[in-house]
Motif scaffolding. Structure first.
Motif, PDB file in Angstrom:
ATOM      1  N   ARG A  88     -43.052 -23.231  59.890  1.00 32.12           N
ATOM      2  CA  ARG A  88     -43.958 -22.607  58.674  1.00 32.12           C
ATOM      3  C   ARG A  88     -44.584 -21.331  59.234  1.00 32.12           C
ATOM      4  O   ARG A  88     -44.906 -20.417  58.551  1.00 32.12           O
ATOM      5  CB  ARG A  88     -45.143 -23.566  58.609  1.00 32.12           C
ATOM      6  N   ARG A  89     -44.843 -21.339  60.524  1.00 27.84           N
ATOM      7  CA  ARG A  89     -45.677 -20.191  61.154  1.00 27.84           C
ATOM      8  C   ARG A  89     -45.079 -18.788  60.872  1.00 27.84           C
ATOM      9  O   ARG A  89     -45.647 -17.836  60.590  1.00 27.84           O
ATOM     10  CB  ARG A  89     -46.198 -20.542  62.616  1.00 27.84           C
ATOM     11  N   HIS A 107     -35.951 -22.209  53.208  1.00 29.85           N
ATOM     12  CA  HIS A 107     -34.963 -22.188  54.197  1.00 29.85           C
ATOM     13  C   HIS A 107     -35.428 -22.110  55.633  1.00 29.85           C
ATOM     14  O   HIS A 107     -35.225 -22.957  56.606  1.00 29.85           O
ATOM     15  CB  HIS A 107     -33.756 -21.220  53.990  1.00 29.85           C
ATOM     16  N   LEU A 108     -36.308 -20.913  55.683  1.00 25.42           N
ATOM     17  CA  LEU A 108     -36.495 -20.675  57.082  1.00 25.42           C
ATOM     18  C   LEU A 108     -37.744 -21.404  57.452  1.00 25.42           C
ATOM     19  O   LEU A 108     -37.774 -22.043  58.572  1.00 25.42           O
ATOM     20  CB  LEU A 108     -37.154 -19.168  56.940  1.00 25.42           C
ATOM     21  N   GLY A 109     -38.628 -21.826  56.576  1.00 26.16           N
ATOM     22  CA  GLY A 109     -39.788 -22.822  56.910  1.00 26.16           C
ATOM     23  C   GLY A 109     -39.097 -24.195  57.117  1.00 26.16           C
ATOM     24  O   GLY A 109     -39.671 -24.733  58.062  1.00 26.16           O
ATOM     25  N   TRP A 134     -46.875 -19.044  49.749  1.00 30.37           N
ATOM     26  CA  TRP A 134     -47.753 -20.312  49.300  1.00 30.37           C
ATOM     27  C   TRP A 134     -47.238 -21.225  50.073  1.00 30.37           C
ATOM     28  O   TRP A 134     -48.124 -22.141  50.479  1.00 30.37           O
ATOM     29  CB  TRP A 134     -47.652 -20.440  47.803  1.00 30.37           C
ATOM     30  N   GLY A 135     -45.975 -21.721  50.076  1.00 27.07           N
ATOM     31  CA  GLY A 135     -45.749 -22.796  50.613  1.00 27.07           C
ATOM     32  C   GLY A 135     -45.919 -23.165  52.113  1.00 27.07           C
ATOM     33  O   GLY A 135     -46.291 -24.081  52.482  1.00 27.07           O
ATOM     34  N   GLY A 136     -45.806 -21.945  53.020  1.00 21.47           N
ATOM     35  CA  GLY A 136     -46.054 -22.160  54.312  1.00 21.47           C
ATOM     36  C   GLY A 136     -47.557 -22.267  54.542  1.00 21.47           C
ATOM     37  O   GLY A 136     -48.034 -23.146  55.217  1.00 21.47           O
ATOM     38  N   ALA A 137     -48.426 -21.721  53.868  1.00 24.39           N
ATOM     39  CA  ALA A 137     -50.027 -21.626  53.876  1.00 24.39           C
ATOM     40  C   ALA A 137     -50.552 -23.170  53.546  1.00 24.39           C
ATOM     41  O   ALA A 137     -51.269 -23.521  54.258  1.00 24.39           O
ATOM     42  CB  ALA A 137     -50.490 -20.609  53.026  1.00 24.39           C
TER      43      ALA A 137
END
Length: 463
Positions: free
Chosen positions: A97-98, A90-92, A147-150
């Motif tokens: 992403r950062r 949700h946040l990403g 993991w998703g953000g990276a």
């Protein structure tokens, strides 16, 4: 492919300027360093669960059950990884992403450092395992969001022809984290052998996490936001409820993608989950090797896992993600079949060989995963899609793999059942991969949401 708009995520910022190679190098460095720190913390716990936590925090349950409880705490954290994935997704998708990468790094490091100063059951009684479980849950939430953000930072910054290779950079954090965790514990087992390791030696690597978190934070704070998210923000096309949209339109895809990862994760958690370490060092078991020797073997296997993960990412750009996976599943099945016969010889050299052979398939089915996942989901819900698929796959795969392996050995008196279990999980991953179309090179930007929304599952026109 849509022809009415360029895909500005392919090396371009929303302003139309070319994303420089220097910026891409910063992205690669930041994702590698950050995920290495994250997985160092996560795997440090898993390895310690196999070596010391049963004795220090669950001893009243009795020798056999104490070890099962210790491994259960490893799996318990996986149940909270979807919560981390939901929050991060949700946040990403809403805020970028950062910011998620910074929050997950701090949460993981703080939890790990606190484990390093946690009193044992002998000192504070039942509060000790309760606090240990709480800190492990926080680790799980962090891992679920990290993991998703990276991977999206890496893949969405990458040139189209090198997405799989760039996407392998955060994947390298897994074997690097295992290498660092096993290496530090092996070093402490040499510096503080026997009772000293049980009393204080195991704590030092946990306390080191505080230093690593500072390094990771320094590297990540200079990272630029993903060009895909910047474009979504510029055009005000962010989805208000990305998770709702994900499950309304792509629920089946989430399950298939999760099964792909489950086949890799169950096998990988024989070492990252601490099972092989415990099995091979158990003085009452059939192998009975020294702790330092086994940790050294795991550390060497982490090096080979690192190399084959990078190779998997590189090959994924040459022959496609799907074909790389299919080769990897075959190699993984060979590694699974050979693993326990080699471990059970009691030879450190053959144990090392078995672990190294296993990493061939693990690497080839992990290196291209970031690119595969990123290309499965539309831009507006991509963070939610990759994070939640990964978290569910981790529950299906590695969450309770050490516990299942321990229970199978206790029930049968041998390791053949464990080999069948791991072989079955490998076949599940293979079949799930066959269900997916290869979408290598599909445009990732918001201009191409219609093309991205066509289901990659064979036999389905739309999700």
């Amino acid at each position: 492919m849509s022809t009415h708009h360029p895909d500005r995520s392919e090396g371009f910022t929303p302003t139309g300027t070319i994303s420089t190679s220097a910026n891409r190098r910063r992205v690669v460095l930041a994702t590698v360093v950050g995920t290495t720190v994250e997985w160092y913390d996560f795997f440090l716990y898993s390895t310690a669960a196999g070596l010391v936590f049963g004795q220090l925090f669950f001893a009243p349950a009795g020798p056999g059950f104490a070890q099962i409880l210790s491994f259960l705490t490893v799996g318990l954290s996986f149940l909270f990884r979807p919560l981390g994935a939901f929050l991060a997704g949700h946040l990403g998708d809403r805020y970028g992403r950062r910011i998620v990468l910074m929050l997950t790094l701090i949460l993981m490091g703080a939890s790990t450092t606190l484990i390093g100063v946690l009193p044992t059951y002998e000192v504070i009684g039942v509060a000790a395992p309760a606090l240990l479980i709480l800190l492990r849950v926080l680790q799980g939430i962090s891992a679920g969001g990290e993991w998703g953000g990276a991977v999206l930072m890496a893949v969405e910054h990458a040139p189209r022809a090198k997405r799989s290779l760039f996407g392998a950079s955060p994947q390298l954090g897994v074997p690097l984290g295992l290498l660092l965790a096993s290496g530090m514990l092996a070093l402490m087992a040499l510096i503080a052998p026997g009772d000293a390791f049980l009393e204080w030696g195991w704590r030092v690597p946990f306390l080191l996490s505080f230093v690593l978190i500072l390094v990771g934070h320094y590297v990540r704070k200079k990272l630029e936001e993903s060009p895909v998210f910047l474009e979504l923000s510029e055009r005000k096309e962010k989805t208000r409820a990305p998770i709702v949209q994900l499950f309304r339109k792509h629920a089946l895809l989430v399950i298939v993608a999760a099964l792909v990862f489950a086949g890799n994760n169950a096998v990988g958690y024989m070492t990252t989950g601490g099972y092989i370490q415990r099995y091979a060092t158990n003085p009452d078991g059939p192998v009975g090797l020294a702790t330092a020797d086994v940790l050294g073997a795991v550390t060497l296997s982490a090096v080979s896992w690192l190399l084959f993960t990078w190779l998997g990412g590189w090959i994924g750009d040459k022959i496609g993600r799907r074909n790389t996976y299919l080769v990897g599943w075959a190699a993984q099945l060979v590694g699974v079949i050979l693993l326990f016969p080699l471990v059970n010889t009691g030879s450190v050299g053959l144990l090392t060989l078995g672990l190294v052979v296993l990493t061939v398939g693990l690497g080839l089915t992990y290196g291209p995963q970031a690119a595969l996942y990123a290309e499965l989901f539309p831009a507006s819900i991509r963070f939610s899609g990759v994070s939640i698929s990964y978290a569910i796959g981790a529950i299906m795969g590695g969450a309770f793999a050490p516990t299942i392996a321990q229970a199978l050995v206790d029930a049968t008196g041998g390791t053949a059942a464990v080999t069948w279990y791991l072989s079955g999980m490998t076949v599940v991953g293979f079949l799930a991969t066959l269900l997916l179309r290869d979408r290598s090179g599909i445009p990732l930007g918001p201009d191409n949401e219609a093309e991205q929304s066509v289901s990659p599952i064979r036999g389905l026109a739309r999700a």
